[in-house]
Design an enzyme around this catalytic site. Structure first.
Site, PDB file in Angstrom:
ATOM      1  N   GLY A  31      13.307  52.096 -67.443  1.00 18.78           N
ATOM      2  CA  GLY A  31      12.147  51.269 -67.159  1.00 18.78           C
ATOM      3  C   GLY A  31      12.503  49.860 -66.727  1.00 18.78           C
ATOM      4  N   HIS A  34      12.880  48.149 -60.813  1.00 15.24           N
ATOM      5  CA  HIS A  34      13.114  47.249 -59.689  1.00 15.24           C
ATOM      6  C   HIS A  34      13.339  48.109 -58.439  1.00 15.24           C
ATOM      7  CE1 HIS A  34      17.279  48.362 -60.258  1.00 15.24           C
ATOM      8  NE2 HIS A  34      17.258  47.883 -61.485  1.00 15.24           N
ATOM      9  N   HIS A  37      15.586  51.247 -58.591  1.00 13.93           N
ATOM     10  CA  HIS A  37      14.967  52.465 -59.128  1.00 13.93           C
ATOM     11  C   HIS A  37      14.048  53.110 -58.084  1.00 13.93           C
ATOM     12  CE1 HIS A  37      15.449  50.073 -63.031  1.00 13.93           C
ATOM     13  NE2 HIS A  37      16.138  51.164 -63.287  1.00 13.93           N
ATOM     14  N   GLN A  61      22.331  54.889 -76.771  1.00 18.64           N
ATOM     15  CA  GLN A  61      23.383  54.342 -75.905  1.00 18.64           C
ATOM     16  C   GLN A  61      23.615  52.847 -76.127  1.00 18.64           C
ATOM     17  OE1 GLN A  61      21.117  55.569 -72.342  1.00 18.64           O
ATOM     18  NE2 GLN A  61      21.733  53.623 -71.449  1.00 18.64           N
ATOM     19  N   LYS A 149      25.716  52.114 -58.799  1.00 19.62           N
ATOM     20  CA  LYS A 149      25.986  50.867 -59.527  1.00 19.62           C
ATOM     21  C   LYS A 149      26.629  51.204 -60.866  1.00 19.62           C
ATOM     22  CE  LYS A 149      22.991  48.422 -61.983  1.00 19.62           C
ATOM     23  NZ  LYS A 149      23.597  47.970 -63.246  1.00 19.62           N
ATOM     24  N   MET A 184      20.967  44.899 -58.058  1.00 21.63           N
ATOM     25  CA  MET A 184      19.732  44.849 -58.842  1.00 21.63           C
ATOM     26  C   MET A 184      19.968  45.485 -60.198  1.00 21.63           C
ATOM     27  SD  MET A 184      16.681  45.500 -56.228  1.00 21.63           S
ATOM     28  CE  MET A 184      16.516  44.470 -54.789  1.00 21.63           C
ATOM     29  N   SER A 185      19.401  44.873 -61.218  1.00 22.28           N
ATOM     30  CA  SER A 185      19.550  45.393 -62.576  1.00 22.28           C
ATOM     31  C   SER A 185      18.421  44.832 -63.423  1.00 22.28           C
ATOM     32  CB  SER A 185      20.895  44.930 -63.153  1.00 22.28           C
ATOM     33  OG  SER A 185      20.898  45.113 -64.563  1.00 22.28           O
TER      34      SER A 185
HETATM   35  P1  AMP Z   1      18.620  52.072 -65.763  1.00 23.72           P
HETATM   36  O1  AMP Z   1      17.144  51.966 -65.853  1.00 23.72           O
HETATM   37  O2  AMP Z   1      19.313  50.769 -65.631  1.00 23.72           O
HETATM   38  O3  AMP Z   1      19.204  52.960 -66.843  1.00 23.72           O
HETATM   39  O4  AMP Z   1      18.935  52.824 -64.392  1.00 23.72           O
HETATM   40  C1  AMP Z   1      18.311  54.049 -64.078  1.00 23.72           C
HETATM   41  C2  AMP Z   1      18.968  54.594 -62.843  1.00 23.72           C
HETATM   42  O5  AMP Z   1      18.822  53.668 -61.783  1.00 23.72           O
HETATM   43  C3  AMP Z   1      20.473  54.840 -63.009  1.00 23.72           C
HETATM   44  O6  AMP Z   1      20.820  56.020 -62.316  1.00 23.72           O
HETATM   45  C4  AMP Z   1      21.071  53.622 -62.365  1.00 23.72           C
HETATM   46  O7  AMP Z   1      22.373  53.840 -61.861  1.00 23.72           O
HETATM   47  C5  AMP Z   1      20.088  53.388 -61.229  1.00 23.72           C
HETATM   48  N1  AMP Z   1      20.157  52.010 -60.770  1.00 23.72           N
HETATM   49  C6  AMP Z   1      20.008  50.880 -61.496  1.00 23.72           C
HETATM   50  N2  AMP Z   1      20.193  49.790 -60.726  1.00 23.72           N
HETATM   51  C7  AMP Z   1      20.469  50.238 -59.473  1.00 23.72           C
HETATM   52  C8  AMP Z   1      20.760  49.614 -58.227  1.00 23.72           C
HETATM   53  N3  AMP Z   1      20.819  48.296 -58.101  1.00 23.72           N
HETATM   54  N4  AMP Z   1      21.001  50.412 -57.163  1.00 23.72           N
HETATM   55  C9  AMP Z   1      20.973  51.753 -57.273  1.00 23.72           C
HETATM   56  N5  AMP Z   1      20.696  52.403 -58.409  1.00 23.72           N
HETATM   57  C10 AMP Z   1      20.445  51.662 -59.512  1.00 23.72           C
END
Ligand code: AMP
Length: 283
Positions: A31, A34, A37, A61, A149, A184-185
């Site tokens: 969630g 950005h 996602h 995690q 990423k 992006m994060s």
């Molecule tokens: P997260 O919500 O951070 O656990 O990420 C969910 C999914 O989105 C994971 O597969 C991440 O690798 C992917 N993701 C997060 N940030 C990026 C990004 N900047 N570019 C591509 N995929 C991303």
């Protein structure tokens, strides 16, 4: 977009679509969505008749003292954005149903989780593999997509799917970046404006390493030194690791003889940010 919170309801829906011959595509997320996602959703849309996006901040995690409690959350905004990006089902399970009292089963992928982030976050990949395996059992997707990423996470999931004979296509997607190159994060939200400016060094260091390799540099240490130099540690910037490894085994390499993963993790203020690039030796 339909919201499903109950595991039984999600399982029933998934089985139903499978019986109708429909293909199910899954985007697992924590969630606070950005553009990264949303790109994953758009990219996998054509792989399925039904697109499920899961939103679950997975306590398994996070290690003690990490940011589980303060991880950014905004479900209202997330559901609006996921809907606009083409999601059919928002699966938003509750922690108590995912990990009820007495829960004791975990998935451990051994070798590829040992280096890089596995060293500083020992419980992380066990938690990731476990929750992804659970999501796969609940949603029953034909395909799932993960961002590059989180390169080590993608390698871990591929390994798990292969080793446990899960009949699911795993798709990797290139890192989506801000205009200045920062990956992006959701954790970028932790950065103060000054730290945000410093965070651009992560991507800049990767690009300088790429330039060095294009010019013919093959010695690992020279490349790592360049990266460390650009990252320039100060009160706000602290390197966790900078490493070169084989992109499929994640074993450390000291010379750029073939396509090589340059991966880094850096603390910027309270945020721990990761990024990576593939280095290809010049001919
Ligand atoms: P997260 O919500 O951070 O656990 O990420 C969910 C999914 O989105 C994971 O597969 C991440 O690798 C992917 N993701 C997060 N940030 C990026 C990004 N900047 N570019 C591509 N995929 C991303």
């Amino acid at each position: 977009m339909r919201i499903i919170e109950s595991i039984a309801e999600m399982q029933q829906a998934g089985e139903g679509w499978r019986c109708e011959g429909k293909k199910i595509a899954l985007v697992p997320t924590m969630g606070y969505l950005h553009e990264g996602h949303l790109e994953l959703m758009r990219a996998i849309r054509s792989h399925g008749d039904v697109l499920v996006t899961s939103i679950f901040v997975n306590p398994a995690q996070f290690g003690p003292g990490e940011d589980f409690e303060r991880y950014p959350r905004d479900l209202e905004r997330d559901t609006r954005m996921a809907n606009e990006a083409g999601t059919d089902i928002g699966f938003i399970p509750h922690v108590k149903e995912m990990y009820p009292e007495g829960y004791q089963t975990f998935v451990k992928v051994t070798e590829v989780t040992a280096p890089l982030c596995g060293r500083s976050r020992p419980a992380f990949f066990r938690g990731v593999a476990t929750v992804v395996a659970k999501l796969f059992n609940i949603v029953r997707p034909h395909a799932a997509i993960f961002g590059e990423k989180d390169f080590q996470q993608l390698v871990t999931i591929r390994r798990m799917v292969q080793d446990l004979n899960m009949n699911i296509e795993i798709i990797g997607h290139p890192t989506v970046r801000e205009a200045d190159g920062l990956a992006m994060s959701s954790r970028n939200a932790y950065l103060t404006p000054e730290q945000r400016r410093k965070a651009v060094r992560l991507n800049r260091s990767l690009r300088e390493a790429q330039t060095l390799v294009q010019k013919g540099e093959k010695t690992g240490e020279a490349i790592l030194n360049k990266v460390r130099e650009v990252l320039a540690e100060d009160d706000d910037v602290r390197i966790d690791y900078v490493q070169l490894c084989d992109p499929s085994t994640l074993q450390e390499v000291t010379r750029i003889a073939a396509s090589t993963l340059l991966a880094l993790a850096v603390h910027v203020g309270v945020a721990r940010l990761i990024d990576n690039a593939i280095l290809n030796p010049s001919a």
